[in-house]
Design a protein around this motif. Structure first.
Motif, PDB file in Angstrom:
ATOM      1  N   ASP A  68     -74.582  15.963 -77.248  1.00 40.91           N
ATOM      2  CA  ASP A  68     -73.429  16.817 -77.550  1.00 40.91           C
ATOM      3  C   ASP A  68     -73.382  17.177 -79.031  1.00 40.91           C
ATOM      4  O   ASP A  68     -72.949  18.265 -79.406  1.00 40.91           O
ATOM      5  CB  ASP A  68     -72.122  16.110 -77.171  1.00 40.91           C
ATOM      6  N   LEU A  69     -73.824  16.216 -79.852  1.00 41.55           N
ATOM      7  CA  LEU A  69     -73.844  16.468 -81.296  1.00 41.55           C
ATOM      8  C   LEU A  69     -74.831  17.585 -81.606  1.00 41.55           C
ATOM      9  O   LEU A  69     -74.540  18.530 -82.340  1.00 41.55           O
ATOM     10  CB  LEU A  69     -74.244  15.183 -82.022  1.00 41.55           C
ATOM     11  N   SER A  85     -73.273   6.393 -93.684  1.00 44.85           N
ATOM     12  CA  SER A  85     -71.863   6.779 -93.637  1.00 44.85           C
ATOM     13  C   SER A  85     -71.069   5.766 -92.815  1.00 44.85           C
ATOM     14  O   SER A  85     -71.524   5.318 -91.775  1.00 44.85           O
ATOM     15  CB  SER A  85     -71.725   8.152 -92.997  1.00 44.85           C
ATOM     16  N   VAL A  99     -70.769   6.399 -89.178  1.00 48.84           N
ATOM     17  CA  VAL A  99     -71.899   6.118 -88.301  1.00 48.84           C
ATOM     18  C   VAL A  99     -72.047   4.615 -88.086  1.00 48.84           C
ATOM     19  O   VAL A  99     -72.340   4.157 -87.006  1.00 48.84           O
ATOM     20  CB  VAL A  99     -73.198   6.694 -88.904  1.00 48.84           C
ATOM     21  N   GLY A 117     -68.287  16.726 -79.699  1.00 49.83           N
ATOM     22  CA  GLY A 117     -69.526  16.808 -80.482  1.00 49.83           C
ATOM     23  C   GLY A 117     -69.265  16.819 -81.973  1.00 49.83           C
ATOM     24  O   GLY A 117     -69.922  17.526 -82.739  1.00 49.83           O
ATOM     25  N   PHE A 122     -69.320  15.528 -85.846  1.00 54.29           N
ATOM     26  CA  PHE A 122     -70.329  14.827 -86.641  1.00 54.29           C
ATOM     27  C   PHE A 122     -69.773  13.445 -86.999  1.00 54.29           C
ATOM     28  O   PHE A 122     -68.815  13.352 -87.772  1.00 54.29           O
ATOM     29  CB  PHE A 122     -70.645  15.597 -87.926  1.00 54.29           C
ATOM     30  N   PRO A 123     -70.365  12.371 -86.454  1.00 56.11           N
ATOM     31  CA  PRO A 123     -69.765  11.046 -86.654  1.00 56.11           C
ATOM     32  C   PRO A 123     -69.801  10.596 -88.109  1.00 56.11           C
ATOM     33  O   PRO A 123     -69.009   9.747 -88.510  1.00 56.11           O
ATOM     34  CB  PRO A 123     -70.625  10.126 -85.773  1.00 56.11           C
ATOM     35  N   HIS A 124     -70.727  11.163 -88.898  1.00 55.63           N
ATOM     36  CA  HIS A 124     -70.901  10.682 -90.268  1.00 55.63           C
ATOM     37  C   HIS A 124     -70.019  11.411 -91.263  1.00 55.63           C
ATOM     38  O   HIS A 124     -70.092  11.138 -92.459  1.00 55.63           O
ATOM     39  CB  HIS A 124     -72.363  10.816 -90.679  1.00 55.63           C
ATOM     40  N   ARG A 125     -69.220  12.382 -90.787  1.00 53.92           N
ATOM     41  CA  ARG A 125     -68.400  13.119 -91.735  1.00 53.92           C
ATOM     42  C   ARG A 125     -66.925  12.954 -91.395  1.00 53.92           C
ATOM     43  O   ARG A 125     -66.553  12.828 -90.247  1.00 53.92           O
ATOM     44  CB  ARG A 125     -68.796  14.599 -91.704  1.00 53.92           C
ATOM     45  N   TYR A 158     -62.722   9.069 -89.921  1.00 53.55           N
ATOM     46  CA  TYR A 158     -63.970   9.429 -89.246  1.00 53.55           C
ATOM     47  C   TYR A 158     -63.683   9.604 -87.754  1.00 53.55           C
ATOM     48  O   TYR A 158     -62.724   9.028 -87.234  1.00 53.55           O
ATOM     49  CB  TYR A 158     -65.023   8.337 -89.463  1.00 53.55           C
ATOM     50  N   TYR A 203     -64.736   8.314 -85.059  1.00 56.04           N
ATOM     51  CA  TYR A 203     -64.555   7.148 -84.201  1.00 56.04           C
ATOM     52  C   TYR A 203     -63.144   6.570 -84.292  1.00 56.04           C
ATOM     53  O   TYR A 203     -62.736   5.795 -83.438  1.00 56.04           O
ATOM     54  CB  TYR A 203     -65.602   6.067 -84.520  1.00 56.04           C
TER      55      TYR A 203
END
Lengths: 220, 317, 221
Positions: free
Chosen positions: A116-117, A213, A216, B86, B88-91, B132, B134
């Motif tokens: 999905d990303l 990050s 993540v 979707g 961006f998990p890192h931002r 974030y 999550y």
């Protein structure tokens, strides 16, 4: 304990060719050289294969080969074939063994990123390389760092064994000590190698704290 | 306006996902593609922003064939919302929303300011900006997904089952939020869902597709409910069509009788003719022991009553 | 290079020459030193892994320790153990057991985590007692993941044994020392081929075992 005092207390290991700082520097130098070359080869290759999905077979084969091939056998064969004397015959197997952990984990990191990303990234209008570097790479970073760590550990260990075929570094104490039945030297050298491995391990743990990050890190 | 002109998508293995689809998606309205799985609704949507290219026919965006435009450039001008967001998990959330403005080379400050504005617009606390993904619930992530799609103010929004993965209560609030946003923004929205109730609730126009990628019917929701084109559409719409259709008939044209002595809103079902539908009025009558639905205004004053027979008569049109 | 990579007559003469360095004897030693650690590792990893899966607070520290253990170079561990266990096979077997544990404990934990929650819940609902649920429901479902770990452990163990040759206990690794000292390719090539072949056979045996143990999972590992 006595062996440790005997080894670290002896002036023989603090001056001349066999000085601990010198051996340590040699070990670091060879290890870093092999590791850096391996990373320069494996990271781009892993990114490319992971992103395009082409050539995955290379990854699988290299992973299995690296695990199954006996380090010592590879070292003696390559050095015998190419010739003793210069550094390169020893560096080649070192590099060869350092590549697979990085390659496999980089590939898995990119390949395993949430579909999905990837979809969302393309859907917003990122181009192929932007999808790779801005969306997939940051998410794959924990795995890539794991690969780098495993690779660095492999290199430190293999460089130790490579003392047998004439490489300098901390492995010299173990190999020379065994040859002369100087067990204090063997033991002291082994302790130094263990400390170095632990230092490498710690370095990578700290590194991942700094560059991954927090968004993540939590997911995994 | 988006025009599908005989669009076909046939895969190398011979499966046909979309079969000769011709359809016009009007500007400023919500067009819903609905159908069972395998009907090609998502494929049709994804061909608009070239995530998939058609194997036959053309898709025109404001008269221009989309395949003539560079995909990345095209996509930056079209909002895109997918089921799992979707993000961006890192931002951080604010930077997630500002993704497309950053791509378009906006000034960082301006892009972030725009992101903050949108965060509030989709009903999220500005404090979320620093978090974030999550750290957000599924429903909140989906709101961020909508905000991100709106960031560069694209005229067109593509939404691929955006609310399917959240629980029913959250889904309802997201649907209402979308309708509210749309009443302010008037985007051209293509919305894909497998849920006919969602389609009927959100769509100005509903396109029903059948398995094999064929268009079964395009109509306004009320017309779809009253006149299904064939058995497939009838079955897909499900039961209670007659009642559900009444939800699209306003109650404001009902002839009210004067309220008899002693009839008060208490103990009766009530409806507001100015806002409610015929369905709400009928429901009010059924809830009243004497069968009278009581009409009230915004302040709760009794305007009159309507009996069951009159309501059924009105429902028959 | 005038020396051929392989001299077949050397293999014929040395496969079983009666001495302690016949290839056959080295192979047998190699098998013992490679497999004892894997089997011991598995026997220890199952209870430890189950404990980690059951008591979550154990997991992080255990994995942390295993990560550190895994990072230690085998030759260094052999050398340190020399002072305790001397020039025996045990000196090789103990570190390799630790390496196996480092792979197998996470595999057991991951395996237990691969049991879908709805399966576990329905087993409880049907009245399975904890022990019975573990042996009849959870462990069988965990088998593919555990065996994937076992493959890694076995192949690594087989290749690592040869480093033991440097302390005089390396099974086939002796051939590398022998070849190096005599500048003679044949034993080295024979050693590498046998080690890789042994790894392939072990890998294959585990794959077949998985097919037999879990006929319901036809997924390729």
């Amino acid at each position: 304990m006595n062996w440790l005092i005997e080894f670290f207390g002896s002036a023989e290991y603090w001056t001349g060719d066999d000085a601990i700082p010198l051996r340590l520097l040699q070990h670091l130098e060879y290890s870093f050289l092999a590791f850096a070359i391996a990373a320069l080869v494996a990271i781009p290759l892993g990114l490319l294969i992971g992103h395009t999905g082409r050539g995955a077979v290379i990854v699988v084969v290299s992973a299995n080969a690296a695990r199954a091939l006996p380090t010592l056998g590879l070292l003696v064969l390559v050095v015998l074939l190419i010739g003793v004397g210069t550094l390169w015959p020893v560096l080649i197997p070192l590099i060869a063994l350092a590549i697979p952990p990085i390659l496999v984990n980089t590939y898995e990191g990119i390949r395993g990123a949430d579909p999905d990303l990837r979809d969302a990234a393309y859907g917003m209008g990122l181009r192929g390389s932007q999808v790779l570097f801005r969306a997939l790479l940051p998410v794959a970073l924990p795995l890539i760092l794991l690969g780098l760590r495993l690779s660095a550990i492999t290199v430190v260990a293999t460089a130790t064994v490579a003392a047998y075929v004439g490489l300098g570094g901390l492995g010299r104490y173990i190999i020379d000590g065994l040859a002369t039945k100087n067990y204090a030297e063997v033991f002291g050298g082994a302790v130094l190698v263990v400390l170095l491995a632990l230092a490498v391990q710690t370095l990578f743990t700290l590194l991942s704290r700094v560059i991954v990050s927090p968004g993540v890190r939590q997911v995994r | 306006m988006i025009t599908f002109d005989g669009v076909t998508k046939r895969y190398a293995d011979g499966t046909v996902a979309v079969d000769d689809l011709s359809l016009e998606v009007p500007d400023g309205a919500i067009t819903v593609f609905v159908g069972p799985s395998g009907c090609g609704k998502t494929t049709s949507l994804r061909m608009i922003n070239r995530m998939i290219d058609p194997t036959g026919g053309r898709i025109l965006l404001d008269g221009k064939d989309v395949t003539a435009v560079d995909p990345a450039t095209l996509r930056r001008g079209i909002g895109y919302v997918i089921q799992q967001a979707g993000l961006f998990p890192h931002r951080r959330i604010v930077d997630n929303i500002a993704t497309v403005p950053f791509l378009l080379g906006w000034d960082k400050k301006k892009a972030r300011a725009r992101a903050m504005e949108l965060l509030e617009r989709v009903g999220l606390d500005p404090k979320m900006a620093r978090r974030y993904p999550y750290q957000l619930s599924g429903g909140q992530q989906q709101r961020v997904g909508v905000a991100r799609a709106l960031a560069a103010d694209p005229p067109v929004l593509l939404m691929d089952e955006p609310f399917s993965a959240v629980d029913p209560i959250v889904r309802t609030s997201l649907q209402e939020e979308l309708l509210r946003l749309q009443s302010e923004l008037h985007k051209t929205i293509v919305f894909v869902t497998h849920d006919i109730d969602e389609a009927v609730k959100l769509g100005d126009t509903v396109a029903v597709l059948r398995v094999g990628g064929k268009l079964a019917q395009v109509a306004a929701p009320a017309d779809l409910l009253s006149d299904p084109a064939d058995d497939f559409v009838r079955e897909f719409l499900g039961r209670d069509r007659g009642i559900r259709r009444l939800g699209f008939v306003p109650a404001k044209n009902l002839a009210l009788d004067p309220a008899p002595e002693g009839v008060t809103p208490e103990g009766h079902g009530t409806f507001n003719p100015a806002r409610d539908s015929l369905r709400a009025a009928l429901d009010a009558a059924l809830l009243s022991p004497d069968g009278l639905a009581v009409a009230v205004d915004d302040d709760g004053r009794v305007l009159g009553v309507v009996g069951e027979a009159a309501l059924v008569g009105a429902a028959r049109g | 290079m005038d020396e051929p990579l392989v001299r077949w007559d050397w293999i014929a003469r040395n496969w079983d020459n009666g001495g302690p360095t016949s290839v056959k004897v080295l192979l047998e030693n190699h098998i013992v030193m490679a497999f004892v650690p894997v089997i011991a590792g598995l026997l220890i990893a199952i209870p430890l892994g189950l404990a980690c899966a059951r008591y979550r607070w154990l997991y992080q520290p255990t994995v942390g320790i295993m990560n550190v253990v895994y990072s230690l170079p085998s030759l260094a561990l052999f050398s340190i153990l020399l002072s305790v266990t001397g020039l025996t096979q045990t000196t090789v077997i103990i570190p390799l057991t630790l390496f196996s544990l480092a792979v197998l404990i996470p595999a057991v934990v991951d395996g237990m985590q691969s049991v879908p929650d709805h399966v576990r819940q329905s087993a409880v609902a049907m009245g399975f007692q904890p022990m019975r649920r573990l042996t009849r429901v959870e462990l069988p479902i965990a088998v593919p993941v555990v065996l994937a770990g076992l493959r890694v452990a076995a192949v690594s163990s087989i290749s690592l044994v040869s480093v033991g040759a440097l302390i005089g206990q390396g099974g086939l690794g002796y051939l590398f020392i022998d070849g190096w000292q005599r500048q003679f390719y044949t034993p080295i090539v024979v050693g590498i081929v046998l080690v890789v072949a042994l790894a392939l056979v072990a890998d294959l045996v585990i794959i077949v075992a998985q097919r037999l143990l879990t006929p319901w999972s036809r997924r390729r590992a």
